[in-house]
Structures are given as C-alpha cells and as structure tokens.
Design a protein around this motif. Structure first.
Motif, PDB file in Angstrom:
ATOM      1  N   LYS A   1     -42.624  76.301  -1.181  1.00  0.00           N
ATOM      2  CA  LYS A   1     -42.581  75.552   0.083  1.00  0.00           C
ATOM      3  C   LYS A   1     -43.960  75.553   0.751  1.00  0.00           C
ATOM      4  O   LYS A   1     -44.399  74.561   1.304  1.00  0.00           O
ATOM      5  N   ASP A   2     -44.622  76.721   0.724  1.00  0.00           N
ATOM      6  CA  ASP A   2     -45.892  76.847   1.445  1.00  0.00           C
ATOM      7  C   ASP A   2     -47.064  76.934   0.497  1.00  0.00           C
ATOM      8  O   ASP A   2     -46.911  77.282  -0.661  1.00  0.00           O
TER       9      ASP A   2
ATOM     10  N   TYR B   1     -43.084  67.074  -0.748  1.00  0.00           N
ATOM     11  CA  TYR B   1     -44.098  67.588   0.185  1.00  0.00           C
ATOM     12  C   TYR B   1     -44.430  66.595   1.301  1.00  0.00           C
ATOM     13  O   TYR B   1     -45.563  66.535   1.776  1.00  0.00           O
TER      14      TYR B   1
ATOM     15  N   ASP C   1     -55.763  69.354   2.837  1.00  0.00           N
ATOM     16  CA  ASP C   1     -54.507  70.108   2.886  1.00  0.00           C
ATOM     17  C   ASP C   1     -53.396  69.325   2.182  1.00  0.00           C
ATOM     18  O   ASP C   1     -52.255  69.286   2.620  1.00  0.00           O
TER      19      ASP C   1
END
Length: 281
Positions: free
Chosen positions: A89-90, A117, A163
């Motif tokens: 998830k991260d 995502y 990111d």
C-alpha cells in the motif's frame, strides 16, 4: 504499436493520428512517387490506420488511466491478476516486467497499477503507444534521438525522484524467439542503478502472452539478413489486433529490497537476476 514515426500532430495540438501517406512523403520524399499505391494501402492495413484513428477520435477526451481503460475496452482485453497481495500500500516501487507483446502488456499493466495506486503511475518507455495524447500524463518519454537524448538522463532522474510508481520494460524491445524459446532480449541495467540511488524496492512482474509465429519469424529473418530497420515493428499494431478478445495473466512477485543489489554482482548481472525471477513467476 511501436515507434514514433507513425504520428502526425493534429492542428488542435491534442491528438495524434496515424497517416502512412504523410510519413512516406516526409521520410522518403525522393522515393515517394515510385512507391506503388498497393504498397501504401498494404501499410495502412498493417498498421490498422483507419480503425486506430476512429478509436483515437472517439477517446480523445480521456486521459491517463481512463484512456488505458478505453484501450482495454477497444482491444477487448481482460486481465487475470495474480499476487495482488504482493502490492504494498505504501512506499514507491519500480515495477519491471517482461515485454511479450507490443501493446496490450503496456496498456494492461498501466491499467492494473494505475487503478491500484490512484493514477500515481508513470511509464518509462519508448513505444509509440506513449506518444498518444491520452497517455501523455502517464509517460516519461524516451526518444533516443536529438535533443531528447541529452535530456534522457534528466527525465529518468525526474521519474525516479517523483512520487509515482514506475513501470519499466527493461528489455526495451518486445520479446523475440531464439532456439524455439520466446523470451526478452537482454534487460538494461538502468532500473537497478536508479532503484538503488532512489532506494526503491523492485517488484518483478510477469505478463503472460505471445505474438504470432509470423512476427517472431519475421524478426529473426530480418536479423539474419542484417536488416537494420526493425520491420517487425511495423507489424506490432497488427499483432495487437490479433491478440484482441483475450485474457492475459499478470503475476506480481514479492518486492525485492533495493539493498539486495550489492557489489557482489554488476548492475547488468542484477538485471539478469531479476529477469530470471520474472520468468519463474
């Protein structure tokens, strides 16, 4: 769909359409008048000029993951995802995949990861696919000619520092058949070097699928004759249409920590190591 020589920019600056006639006129102005009409018609048929242009017109308002979804519908491609539990998830990751097809693999992988995502994905690719207006937001274009060649390291750098999750096909070209085995050619080491620098773990991805025997035979035939121009590229759009109405299996492997890539192997050897993992998935 590969290579950037198929494109004409529309006057409204938002849409690329395929125009074989124009390409031949601009790329081979002296020879153009001697090219028989039937050859031009054949090329238009092989690159599916009319069908693709209808699709591009119909989906011109879609961008990013929505455009990928439109491509999936157009190609009637379905995906069977395995190993979804391996998608963290991260954190930020470099997704590296084999490249068996010319279009569906790029579209489907971007679609699956883009949905997972929230659209925070970017491709590092040099396929025509990525010159399409709808995909522009998802792409870090790689065009190794002219000015861009100088900017290329900067663009890769920007991609890895962003990111976004990154999607790469380290082989660059789609798979070839050697001694009866269909497999990617050598994987480039960029993803290893950059993942170490930016401390991104690498997630191996296996994409199931293959092109036609015709495609592999043609690629090998050109190679045997020493033809430099990659004629097989012309047929990738056709392969994409032959691969319509299929379900492809995408398998995500466990993340490989970036610390794995230590000095015990060269980056090129590590690239090969990850490639072997991908083919075992």
């Amino acid at each position: 769909m590969c290579h950037h020589f198929y494109l004409k920019r529309m006057t409204d600056d938002s849409l690329f359409l395929i125009d074989v006639d124009k390409i031949l006129r601009t790329k081979a102005p002296k020879r153009y008048k001697y090219i028989p009409k039937f050859v031009i018609s054949y090329l238009k048929k092989i690159v599916h000029q009319d069908e693709i242009n209808v699709f591009l017109n119909e989906s011109k308002d879609k961008v990013g993951v929505d455009f990928l979804e439109a491509c999936m519908d157009f190609l009637d491609a379905k995906v069977d995802v395995k190993g979804i539990e391996n998608l963290p998830k991260d954190g930020l990751y470099t997704f590296v995949s084999n490249h068996p097809l010319g279009g569906q693999d790029g579209v489907a992988l971007g679609y699956v990861l883009g949905r997972h995502y929230d659209g925070k994905v970017k491709y590092l690719v040099n396929d025509l696919l990525m010159n399409l207006h709808g995909l522009a937001p998802l792409c870090i274009p790689i065009n190794k000619t002219g000015k861009q060649a100088k900017d290329f390291p900067k663009m890769v750098e920007a991609g890895f520092k962003s990111d976004d999750q990154l999607i790469m096909f380290p082989a660059g070209l789609c798979s070839r058949r050697r001694n009866g085995v269909i497999r990617d050619l050598e994987w480039k080491k960029t993803f290893v070097v950059k993942s170490i620098q930016t401390e991104r773990d690498v997630i191996p991805v296996h994409f199931g699928g293959r092109n036609s025997d015709f495609f592999y035979n043609l690629a090998n035939f050109c190679k045997a004759l020493g033809i430099k121009f990659n004629i097989a590229m012309l047929y990738l759009a056709d392969e994409m249409f032959k691969n319509r109405h299929q379900t492809f299996t995408v398998t995500f492997g466990k993340p490989i920590p970036w610390q794995t890539f230590d000095k015990s192997k060269t980056p090129a050897q590590w690239a090969e190591y990850v490639k072997d993992i991908v083919y075992k998935l």
